[in-house]
Write a protein that holds these residues in place. Sequence first.
Motif, PDB file in Angstrom:
ATOM      1  N   GLU A   1       0.923  -1.300   0.035  1.00  0.00           N
ATOM      2  CA  GLU A   1      -0.061  -0.645   0.399  1.00  0.00           C
ATOM      3  C   GLU A   1       0.745   1.267  -0.296  1.00  0.00           C
TER       4      GLU A   1
ATOM      5  N   SER B   1      -6.402  -1.251  -2.938  1.00  0.00           N
ATOM      6  CA  SER B   1      -5.117  -0.361  -3.719  1.00  0.00           C
ATOM      7  C   SER B   1      -5.391   1.025  -4.780  1.00  0.00           C
TER       8      SER B   1
ATOM      9  N   LEU C   1      -6.134   3.953  -2.795  1.00  0.00           N
ATOM     10  CA  LEU C   1      -4.951   4.698  -2.690  1.00  0.00           C
ATOM     11  C   LEU C   1      -4.214   5.255  -3.324  1.00  0.00           C
TER      12      LEU C   1
END
Length: 282
Positions: free
Chosen positions: A183, A261, A264
């Motif tokens: 991440e 993902s 983010l």
Amino acid sequence: MTLSETPPDPVAPDSVARGLVSDHARDMAEVLDRQAVVLESVLAALRSRRLDDRAARVEATDIAASALVSLRTGSDRRQDELLEPVVSAFARLQSDLRPLVRFGDLDVQFVQPPSTGRALPGDVAHAARAIVRNAVLTLVDAGDAQRVRIQWDCDGLNLLIGIRDDGAGELTVHDDVLRPIAEQVTSLDGDLAVSSTTGWGSELSVRLPLDPPAAAEPWDLIESLSAREREVLRRVATGDRNHDIARTLGISDNTVKFHVSNLLRKLGARSRTELATLASAP
């Protein structure tokens, strides 16, 4: 109000406040990450077979006291606007890990970066240290590696991080234990690769761009998320883990990882803590 007067911008104060919230979330994530290393170092000193009880208590106390001083003085606060020489950034990493290396059972070998390497932006330097600390803690928890080799290099455009161990050689890039690292790498528009050979160990290769794209205003982008991404974001904000989110939404764990993902990347966050903060901010 005349035509020559400029009306106040109602968005600016909110933007500043939200920026402060995001900065606070990143600082808190940094503190939690560093303190995890401190606690592991204290435990390593107390468990060390090379120290008697009194010496172990003295060392554990010294480690905790030094960490407390560092916490109070903010010696590792984020300095986004500053550049950090790659050698100095690497030296700070060694300092962070020194107590754990000294008293733990893991033999950590550091390969110094070239002194001519390009200076690192503050965000990249902090992320790089956090990535390595998380990787070392993961190896300590696994308990099947005796040695780990940490190497930094710089090609002028990217910081290249190599972490190699001699453990069971069963790690893959999709393992949950590597999720915090994945991440962080994703949030900086970098790449993570894992190469493992059963019985011989695993190698993590990380590329972090030294000039990452400027983060967009995350709150404006929340409206552009898909319905499923918003559902995942709400679950992350409540503290649910990937498995719990998958079970609640009726999707696979890998699908949840894919959505996290993307969140983010789209929101410019660097951890689940930041995602939770952004989701709950007004």
